[in-house]
Scaffold this active site. Structure first.
Site, PDB file in Angstrom:
ATOM      1  N   LYS A 116       0.821  -1.211   0.000  1.00 20.10           N
ATOM      2  CA  LYS A 116       0.000   0.000   0.000  1.00 20.10           C
ATOM      3  C   LYS A 116       0.861   1.271   0.000  1.00 20.10           C
ATOM      4  O   LYS A 116       0.549   2.241  -0.678  1.00 20.10           O
ATOM      5  CB  LYS A 116      -0.929   0.008   1.209  1.00 20.10           C
ATOM      6  CG  LYS A 116      -2.022  -1.054   1.166  1.00 20.10           C
ATOM      7  CD  LYS A 116      -2.978  -0.875   2.342  1.00 20.10           C
ATOM      8  CE  LYS A 116      -3.681  -2.160   2.741  1.00 20.10           C
ATOM      9  NZ  LYS A 116      -4.739  -2.602   1.861  1.00 20.10           N
ATOM     10  N   GLU A 200      -2.347   7.201   8.030  1.00 17.55           N
ATOM     11  CA  GLU A 200      -3.122   8.175   7.266  1.00 17.55           C
ATOM     12  C   GLU A 200      -4.280   8.711   8.075  1.00 17.55           C
ATOM     13  O   GLU A 200      -4.687   8.136   9.083  1.00 17.55           O
ATOM     14  CB  GLU A 200      -3.582   7.601   5.919  1.00 17.55           C
ATOM     15  CG  GLU A 200      -4.498   6.422   6.011  1.00 17.55           C
ATOM     16  CD  GLU A 200      -4.816   5.811   4.640  1.00 17.55           C
ATOM     17  OE1 GLU A 200      -3.983   5.867   3.717  1.00 17.55           O
ATOM     18  OE2 GLU A 200      -5.918   5.268   4.512  1.00 17.55           O
ATOM     19  N   HIS A 235     -14.256  -3.724   8.351  1.00 15.56           N
ATOM     20  CA  HIS A 235     -13.565  -3.275   7.139  1.00 15.56           C
ATOM     21  C   HIS A 235     -13.693  -4.279   5.994  1.00 15.56           C
ATOM     22  O   HIS A 235     -12.873  -4.304   5.091  1.00 15.56           O
ATOM     23  CB  HIS A 235     -12.089  -2.985   7.398  1.00 15.56           C
ATOM     24  CG  HIS A 235     -11.868  -1.978   8.479  1.00 15.56           C
ATOM     25  ND1 HIS A 235     -12.360  -0.702   8.406  1.00 15.56           N
ATOM     26  CD2 HIS A 235     -11.224  -2.065   9.658  1.00 15.56           C
ATOM     27  CE1 HIS A 235     -12.022  -0.045   9.504  1.00 15.56           C
ATOM     28  NE2 HIS A 235     -11.349  -0.847  10.285  1.00 15.56           N
ATOM     29  N   ARG A 300      -6.640  -7.775  -9.556  1.00  9.43           N
ATOM     30  CA  ARG A 300      -7.324  -9.043  -9.818  1.00  9.43           C
ATOM     31  C   ARG A 300      -8.778  -8.739 -10.083  1.00  9.43           C
ATOM     32  O   ARG A 300      -9.230  -7.608  -9.958  1.00  9.43           O
ATOM     33  CB  ARG A 300      -7.219  -9.944  -8.592  1.00  9.43           C
ATOM     34  CG  ARG A 300      -7.715  -9.213  -7.335  1.00  9.43           C
ATOM     35  CD  ARG A 300      -7.776 -10.101  -6.127  1.00  9.43           C
ATOM     36  NE  ARG A 300      -7.793  -9.352  -4.887  1.00  9.43           N
ATOM     37  CZ  ARG A 300      -8.860  -8.860  -4.287  1.00  9.43           C
ATOM     38  NH1 ARG A 300     -10.052  -8.996  -4.858  1.00  9.43           N
ATOM     39  NH2 ARG A 300      -8.785  -8.204  -3.157  1.00  9.43           N
TER      40      ARG A 300
HETATM   41  P1  ADP Z   1      -7.786  -3.941   2.589  1.00  8.82           P
HETATM   42  O1  ADP Z   1      -6.536  -4.255   1.855  1.00  8.82           O
HETATM   43  O2  ADP Z   1      -7.898  -4.684   3.859  1.00  8.82           O
HETATM   44  O3  ADP Z   1      -8.990  -4.025   1.700  1.00  8.82           O
HETATM   45  P2  ADP Z   1      -8.115  -1.037   2.443  1.00  8.82           P
HETATM   46  O4  ADP Z   1      -6.998  -0.069   2.494  1.00  8.82           O
HETATM   47  O5  ADP Z   1      -8.746  -1.257   1.129  1.00  8.82           O
HETATM   48  O6  ADP Z   1      -7.618  -2.412   3.058  1.00  8.82           O
HETATM   49  O7  ADP Z   1      -9.215  -0.572   3.501  1.00  8.82           O
HETATM   50  C1  ADP Z   1     -10.305  -1.394   3.857  1.00  8.82           C
HETATM   51  C2  ADP Z   1     -11.428  -0.572   4.469  1.00  8.82           C
HETATM   52  O8  ADP Z   1     -10.968   0.185   5.614  1.00  8.82           O
HETATM   53  C3  ADP Z   1     -12.010   0.494   3.565  1.00  8.82           C
HETATM   54  O9  ADP Z   1     -12.982  -0.027   2.696  1.00  8.82           O
HETATM   55  C4  ADP Z   1     -12.579   1.478   4.561  1.00  8.82           C
HETATM   56  O10 ADP Z   1     -13.799   1.021   5.072  1.00  8.82           O
HETATM   57  C5  ADP Z   1     -11.578   1.455   5.679  1.00  8.82           C
HETATM   58  N1  ADP Z   1     -10.565   2.517   5.510  1.00  8.82           N
HETATM   59  C6  ADP Z   1      -9.391   2.402   4.880  1.00  8.82           C
HETATM   60  N2  ADP Z   1      -8.699   3.568   4.899  1.00  8.82           N
HETATM   61  C7  ADP Z   1      -9.460   4.451   5.578  1.00  8.82           C
HETATM   62  C8  ADP Z   1      -9.293   5.831   5.968  1.00  8.82           C
HETATM   63  N3  ADP Z   1      -8.197   6.512   5.678  1.00  8.82           N
HETATM   64  N4  ADP Z   1     -10.286   6.423   6.668  1.00  8.82           N
HETATM   65  C9  ADP Z   1     -11.402   5.721   7.006  1.00  8.82           C
HETATM   66  N5  ADP Z   1     -11.607   4.432   6.685  1.00  8.82           N
HETATM   67  C10 ADP Z   1     -10.654   3.789   5.977  1.00  8.82           C
HETATM   68  P1  ADP Z   2     -10.883  -6.323  -0.776  1.00  8.42           P
HETATM   69  O1  ADP Z   2     -11.569  -6.589   0.525  1.00  8.42           O
HETATM   70  O2  ADP Z   2      -9.390  -6.474  -0.702  1.00  8.42           O
HETATM   71  O3  ADP Z   2     -11.271  -5.067  -1.409  1.00  8.42           O
HETATM   72  P2  ADP Z   2     -12.632  -8.346  -2.010  1.00  8.42           P
HETATM   73  O4  ADP Z   2     -13.725  -7.881  -1.140  1.00  8.42           O
HETATM   74  O5  ADP Z   2     -12.868  -8.431  -3.465  1.00  8.42           O
HETATM   75  O6  ADP Z   2     -11.329  -7.446  -1.812  1.00  8.42           O
HETATM   76  O7  ADP Z   2     -12.126  -9.762  -1.503  1.00  8.42           O
HETATM   77  C1  ADP Z   2     -11.698  -9.940  -0.235  1.00  8.42           C
HETATM   78  C2  ADP Z   2     -10.644 -11.000  -0.120  1.00  8.42           C
HETATM   79  O8  ADP Z   2     -11.282 -12.222   0.270  1.00  8.42           O
HETATM   80  C3  ADP Z   2      -9.893 -11.293  -1.373  1.00  8.42           C
HETATM   81  O9  ADP Z   2      -8.686 -10.610  -1.419  1.00  8.42           O
HETATM   82  C4  ADP Z   2      -9.597 -12.757  -1.237  1.00  8.42           C
HETATM   83  O10 ADP Z   2      -8.321 -12.924  -0.650  1.00  8.42           O
HETATM   84  C5  ADP Z   2     -10.585 -13.311  -0.255  1.00  8.42           C
HETATM   85  N1  ADP Z   2     -11.532 -14.266  -0.811  1.00  8.42           N
HETATM   86  C6  ADP Z   2     -12.834 -14.054  -1.007  1.00  8.42           C
HETATM   87  N2  ADP Z   2     -13.424 -15.157  -1.462  1.00  8.42           N
HETATM   88  C7  ADP Z   2     -12.489 -16.096  -1.557  1.00  8.42           C
HETATM   89  C8  ADP Z   2     -12.490 -17.454  -1.970  1.00  8.42           C
HETATM   90  N3  ADP Z   2     -13.601 -18.067  -2.382  1.00  8.42           N
HETATM   91  N4  ADP Z   2     -11.342 -18.105  -1.941  1.00  8.42           N
HETATM   92  C9  ADP Z   2     -10.230 -17.506  -1.522  1.00  8.42           C
HETATM   93  N5  ADP Z   2     -10.168 -16.244  -1.132  1.00  8.42           N
HETATM   94  C10 ADP Z   2     -11.275 -15.530  -1.141  1.00  8.42           C
HETATM   95 MG    MG Z   3      -9.368  -2.929   0.042  1.00  8.91          MG
END
Ligand code: ADP
Ligand code: ADP
Ligand code: MG
Length: 679
Positions: A116, A200, A235, A300
């Site tokens: 990230k 952040e 989250h 992906r």
């Molecule tokens: P992940 O890799 O676990 O998906 P993300 O960086 O995409 O991590 O963040 C997941 C969730 O955390 C976001 O969808 C949001 O709900 C919350 N989040 C992330 N960054 C922030 C932020 N700076 N302020 C508030 N909420 C955040």
């Molecule tokens: P993010 O939360 O990072 O924005 P998604 O909500 O698209 O992404 O997916 C969440 C995570 O859950 C994916 O990164 C993946 O690792 C995992 N995941 C969801 N469904 C499956 C599955 N059927 N098999 C393996 N991993 C899964």
């Molecule tokens: Mg995410």
């Protein structure tokens, strides 16, 4: 086009990819672990190769075995799905080295977006707006603390290598920073093998809006509009919709172009998602004021891609296959249009009323709404399971995804609620009823969206009883009478238990347990031409809040009953699992247990003093030591299972007598973790 591809995944995404490949005339190879030998995705593919034991590290993450399977079966390309190897740059490179096509972006793009912090530095250079924060390489704790003070609280500490909602800590004030940093780093090194973090600004009441992008090998990149994934728990996404409600067209274009710039900056090819956190300085009513910041790019296909398919009419897996084969993107930007509104619900094996604790078990009943894969207006159920399959602790807790489309958001929401009502799952806890509460909540209906919606609306979402005792008991009695009538042999008076002749005008007692409380129903059989009468009330004698009235019922198709009692009328499906009756009605689902007074005589309620693992998993930590005094509800231990952490709380006041495991230990479901003595 490819003749044959290997799908390096399982469950719904493997089935999903197989469906498109089949439609395109491409042969598919499944891989499977021990636990998945009989899985739906194996049946969905033309061939299947066993790649190891059930734990992902012994099978779905063993990429040398997957490459061998591809070579042995003559597959030309590998689709990684999501999770597992999909964002593993070494795997993408290994595919290339083995002469196989990795259906995804180049390894260099995965690497650029993998962390990230690095990806944010890169995005900054590409002119994409970022949340104010620190994403430098210097990880000196004091420097990080100073940066946090400079940003201003609340701040979020994020593991740079994090994902799936893990490795994040919200810090409200400067005094808490050092401890939060330490715990975040500990989780990051344990979960991701990398303890680098970024800091952040924590955006208050934000929306999560992401843009689907697609690139081809000719250098074209388009965006397929946005998805709003603001409804989250821990989250992690719960409901996803497209387009984002209230999205101003100018902002859509701006965000779309920023996402395309992000993709171009890393030479992106294939399907990707650029996630933005969106501030709402004008509140819910003024979406024009929304400000967006880059959060991360997922290199992906995303779990929620079907809502984009529903509003664009495109098959994103087909796009992936074409692009991977070297074809140009099927559509130009100006050829893409949004049609109507789509929404997806993630159906998970979990208990929302108990902190979303994941559940394992067998799908005794798995009845789906009438579904067709890609037809608008009818629900689409993407799943990788069949009735009778087990949801094991080895993989994530998602059972299925339900996707609906409507001309308007209102229509889509109504269709989703309806489709969820027709989704009957028995055998393990699911979030289906909870999803219905969210969909029907005032905040969601009115699109007052932000990532705290579930917490804000908790009072209306958790511990709800949508059916009520009178109707639940009436349905249970009706189902019992229907069953007895069906069992009865014609002309054999001794098999007759329906009471018409034998028990005329007698009262029959049914004892129930409803949400842990006793309840009783008294049935007076109707004689010929006279209706049955029923009295239902709570308490051991059934007198509390008793309701009395006629009971009428008619069997409908598909095992349902039309039940009428005390001025209420509903359609009900009653599924019996031993003494437990699961009752599904259009207004909601509930559970009522029949109590056989003889069978239960002498059983003492509550075991007291013992604390057992609610599911198989790993002990992460204990929050107490032997000798500690604890109060009911206090956190005692943290367990990890199905990719999530869960707190185990004290069932009653007491003193910790003994810890029976150590952090890191693997425990079976029902294993005693610690013992409590009376205080
Ligand atoms: P992940 O890799 O676990 O998906 P993300 O960086 O995409 O991590 O963040 C997941 C969730 O955390 C976001 O969808 C949001 O709900 C919350 N989040 C992330 N960054 C922030 C932020 N700076 N302020 C508030 N909420 C955040
Ligand atoms: P993010 O939360 O990072 O924005 P998604 O909500 O698209 O992404 O997916 C969440 C995570 O859950 C994916 O990164 C993946 O690792 C995992 N995941 C969801 N469904 C499956 C599955 N059927 N098999 C393996 N991993 C899964
Ligand atoms: Mg995410």
């Amino acid at each position: 086009m490819f003749d044959k591809i290997l799908i390096a995944n399982r469950g719904e995404i493997a089935c999903r990819v197989a469906a498109t490949a089949r439609r395109m005339g491409i042969k598919t190879v499944a891989v499977y672990s021990d636990a998945d030998a009989q899985a739906k995705h194996v049946a969905a593919c033309d061939e299947a190769v066993h790649i190891g034991a059930s734990a992902p590290k012994d099978s779905y993450l063993r990429w040398e075995r997957i490459l061998d399977a591809a070579k042995a079966t003559g597959a030309q390309a590998i689709h990684p799905g999501y999770g597992f190897l999909s964002e593993n740059e070494d795997f993408a490179r290994a595919c290339f080295d083995a002469g196989l096509v990795f259906i995804g972006p180049p390894a260099s793009a995965i690497a650029a977006m993998g962390l990230k912090a690095e990806s944010k530095r890169l995005m900054h250079k590409a002119g994409v707006p970022l949340v104010p924060g620190y994403q430098g390489e210097d990880q000196d704790p004091q420097l990080l603390h100073r940066e946090a003070d400079g940003i201003g609280y609340p701040v979020l500490i994020k593991a740079s290598a994090g994902g799936g909602g893990k490795g994040m800590r919200l810090v409200e004030k400067s005094e808490d920073f050092a401890a939060a940093l330490e715990s975040c780093k500990r989780e990051a090194i344990n979960s991701f093998g990398n303890d680098a973090v970024l800091v952040e600004k924590y955006v208050l009441r934000p929306r999560h809006i992401e843009i689907q992008v697609f690139g081809d090998t000719q250098g074209n990149v388009v965006y397929l509009f946005e998805r709003d994934c603001s409804v989250q728990r821990r989250h992690q996404k719960v409901l996803e919709e497209a387009p984002a409600p209230g999205m101003p067209p100018a902002l859509r274009q701006q965000m779309g172009e920023a996402a395309v710039a992000a993709a171009k900056a890393v030479g992106y090819v294939g399907a990707g998602t650029v996630e933005f956190i969106v501030e709402q300085p004008g509140g819910y009513e003024q979406p024009e004021a929304m400000k967006f910041y880059f959060m991360e790019m997922n290199t992906r296909l995303q779990v929620e891609h079907p809502v984009t398919e529903a509003i664009t009419g495109e098959d994103l897996v087909e796009w992936q296959l074409r692009v991977a084969f070297g074809e140009p993107l099927p559509k130009r930007q100006d050829e893409l249009k949004i049609i109507g509104h789509a929404i997806e619900a993630r159906i998970c094996a979990e208990n929302p009323d108990n902190q979303f604790l994941p559940a394992t078990g067998t799908l005794r009943v798995y009845a789906k709404p009438g579904c067709t894969a890609f037809e608008r207006g009818t629900p689409r159920m993407d799943d990788g399971v069949r009735q009778g399959d087990a949801i094991s602790p080895f993989y994530d807790s998602m059972i299925a995804k339900l996707i609906v489309h409507g001309d308007t958001r209102e229509q889509a929401l109504a269709r989703l609620d309806d489709a969820l009502a027709q989704t009957h799952i028995v055998g393990l806890a699911t979030n289906v009823q909870f999803l219905r509460h969210v969909v029907r909540s005032d905040a969601f209906q009115r699109a007052r969206l932000d990532t705290a919606l579930i917490q804000r609306e908790a009072a209306a979402l958790f511990d709800q009883e949508p059916v009520g005792l009178p109707l639940a008991a009436a349905a249970a009695v009706a189902a019992q009478l229907v069953r007895e009538q069906a069992d009865q042999q014609p002309g054999d008076p001794f098999s007759q238990r329906d009471g018409w002749q034998m028990l005329a005008s007698q009262r029959r007692r049914f004892a129930f347990d409803f949400h842990g409380q006793p309840a009783v129903a008294w049935l007076t059989y109707g004689q010929r031409g006279v209706a049955h009468r029923l009295v239902v009330g709570a308490g051991q004698d059934g007198t509390e809040g008793a309701q009395e009235g006629e009971l009428a019922f008619t069997p409908l198709q598909g095992g349902a009953l039309e039940v009428q009692f005390a001025g209420q009328r509903t359609r009900a499906n009653v599924y019996a699992q031993g003494e437990v009756l699961e009752v599904f009605t259009p207004r909601g689902a509930t559970r009522i247990t029949t109590v056989d007074p003889l069978a239960h005589a002498g059983v003492v309620a509550g075991e007291g003093g013992r604390l057992t693992a609610p599911m198989p998993g790993k002990v992460v930590s204990f929050a107490v030591q032997a000798g500690d005094k604890v109060t009911k509800g206090q956190a005692l231990a943290v367990m990890e299972a199905m990719k999530m952490e869960h707190t185990i709380a004290a069932p009653a006041d007491g003193v910790v007598a003994e810890l029976l495991y150590a952090p890191g230990d693997q425990v079976a479901e029902g294993a005693e973790l610690l013992t409590l003595a009376a205080a």
